[in-house]
Design a protein around this motif. Structure first.
Motif, PDB file in Angstrom:
ATOM      1  N   ASN A 167      -5.394   6.557   5.138  1.00  0.00           N
ATOM      2  CA  ASN A 167      -5.137   5.132   4.907  1.00  0.00           C
ATOM      3  C   ASN A 167      -4.700   4.366   6.151  1.00  0.00           C
ATOM      4  OD1 ASN A 167      -5.247   2.974   3.049  1.00  0.00           O
ATOM      5  ND2 ASN A 167      -3.045   3.025   2.729  1.00  0.00           N
ATOM      6  N   ILE A 201     -10.897  -2.430   2.308  1.00  0.00           N
ATOM      7  CA  ILE A 201     -10.350  -1.096   2.086  1.00  0.00           C
ATOM      8  C   ILE A 201     -11.375  -0.070   1.634  1.00  0.00           C
ATOM      9  CG2 ILE A 201      -8.081  -2.058   1.533  1.00  0.00           C
ATOM     10  CD1 ILE A 201      -8.702  -1.529  -1.425  1.00  0.00           C
ATOM     11  N   GLU A 202     -12.551  -0.494   1.238  1.00  0.00           N
ATOM     12  CA  GLU A 202     -13.557   0.456   0.762  1.00  0.00           C
ATOM     13  C   GLU A 202     -14.043   1.365   1.902  1.00  0.00           C
ATOM     14  OE1 GLU A 202     -16.074  -0.795  -3.087  1.00  0.00           O
ATOM     15  OE2 GLU A 202     -16.382  -2.126  -1.374  1.00  0.00           O
ATOM     16  N   ARG A 218      -6.975  -2.380   9.668  1.00  0.00           N
ATOM     17  CA  ARG A 218      -7.935  -3.460   9.398  1.00  0.00           C
ATOM     18  C   ARG A 218      -7.292  -4.624   8.657  1.00  0.00           C
ATOM     19  NH1 ARG A 218     -11.611   0.759   7.908  1.00  0.00           N
ATOM     20  NH2 ARG A 218     -11.340   0.318   5.692  1.00  0.00           N
ATOM     21  N   THR A 219      -6.367  -4.290   7.774  1.00  0.00           N
ATOM     22  CA  THR A 219      -5.810  -5.297   6.873  1.00  0.00           C
ATOM     23  C   THR A 219      -4.666  -6.091   7.495  1.00  0.00           C
ATOM     24  OG1 THR A 219      -6.372  -3.857   5.015  1.00  0.00           O
ATOM     25  CG2 THR A 219      -4.821  -5.628   4.576  1.00  0.00           C
ATOM     26  N   THR A 242       0.852  -1.185   0.000  1.00  0.00           N
ATOM     27  CA  THR A 242       0.000   0.000   0.000  1.00  0.00           C
ATOM     28  C   THR A 242       0.888   1.235   0.000  1.00  0.00           C
ATOM     29  OG1 THR A 242      -1.923   1.043   1.042  1.00  0.00           O
ATOM     30  CG2 THR A 242      -0.215   0.202   2.523  1.00  0.00           C
ATOM     31  N   ASP A 276      -6.375   3.758   8.837  1.00  0.00           N
ATOM     32  CA  ASP A 276      -7.447   2.874   9.302  1.00  0.00           C
ATOM     33  C   ASP A 276      -7.510   1.591   8.488  1.00  0.00           C
ATOM     34  OD1 ASP A 276      -8.261   4.257   7.034  1.00  0.00           O
ATOM     35  OD2 ASP A 276     -10.344   4.474   7.692  1.00  0.00           O
ATOM     36  N   ARG A 277      -7.247   1.695   7.188  1.00  0.00           N
ATOM     37  CA  ARG A 277      -7.276   0.505   6.328  1.00  0.00           C
ATOM     38  C   ARG A 277      -6.093  -0.408   6.632  1.00  0.00           C
ATOM     39  NH1 ARG A 277      -8.848   4.992   4.115  1.00  0.00           N
ATOM     40  NH2 ARG A 277     -10.872   5.091   3.068  1.00  0.00           N
TER      41      ARG A 277
END
Length: 244
Positions: A158, A243-244, A164-165, A145, A160-161
């Motif tokens: 980004n 990621i949305e 999560r990931t 990323t 937060d993503r």
């Protein structure tokens, strides 16, 4: 064009006297004399060989010429890496015809790696024809990323993503060059990639290369520059949901 521009980049790479300037008053978005030198060589070659073609290039912008053919150029993708002496940088050149990307070429000078694709004819790289990986489980995936230049002022940066990931995948990488991220997905060296707030010159060539290698590529938002995801088919839906 890319190899001639690459010679300029190699000459300046890791030189202590490299001239570096901030763009738009931001210390996070920079340009070097190497960016400008590479661009000059590429633009001169296009002007002399295809004088009727339009050009969109990172440092010179859009020439606003009305033409069927438009070159989309990043003369140095990964400028922060380059300025720090990290070899993950490249030149990215795409060709659009009637608004559709028909050709993409990415060249990493110091690594001596090149990737290319022609619409409908597959993608190729250092070891022949490229093919996205067959990974189907997120826990076995290595994904890359990046972060937008407005990361300090825009809370949609980004992080937060990433949070999560990261717990759900094998590994997360940050290469620092969108074009190379996309090519590495195409080559099967990465299982997936996403990033926010890119420009057309960042994505144009690599996007086609990844698509022609069988990756799922999607521009999934329209409110924060170009937001792009590329992944092998087996994990694309799962990655996009995160990621949305």
């Amino acid at each position: 064009m890319a190899h001639d521009g690459g010679e300029v980049l190699k000459q300046h790479f890791r030189q202590r006297d490299l001239s570096i300037e901030d763009k738009g008053g931001s210390a996070y978005d920079i340009v070097t004399e190497a960016d400008k030198g590479s661009e000059r060589i590429i633009l001169d070659l296009i002007h002399s060989t295809f004088p009727d073609h339009a050009i969109l290039s990172e440092e010179s912008g859009d020439d606003h010429r009305q033409a069927r053919c438009q070159w989309v150029i990043d003369p140095l993708d990964g400028t922060v890496n380059y300025s720090a002496g990290i070899a993950t940088y490249c030149i990215s050149i795409g060709l659009k015809v009637d608004g559709e990307t028909r050709m993409g070429y990415v060249y990493a000078p110091t690594l001596d790696e090149e990737f290319w694709a022609v619409k409908g004819k597959g993608a190729y790289g250092p070891y022949g024809r490229l093919q996205a990986k067959g990974t189907t489980e997120l826990q076995r995936a290595v994904i890359s990323t990046g972060f937008p230049y407005d990361k300090a002022t825009n809370p949609d940066n980004n992080l937060d993503r990433v949070a999560r990931t990261m717990p759900r995948i094998r590994g997360l990488r940050r290469l620092g060059s969108a074009a190379m991220d996309l090519c590495y997905v195409a080559a099967g060296w990465l299982d997936g990639y996403w990033e926010l707030n890119l420009k057309e010159w960042d994505a144009c060539a690599g996007e086609l290369i990844a698509q022609e290698a069988g990756a799922i590529v999607k521009r999934y938002r329209e409110d924060h520059g170009i937001c792009i995801m590329a992944a092998c088919p087996g994990i694309a839906t799962q990655l996009l949901e995160m990621i949305e």
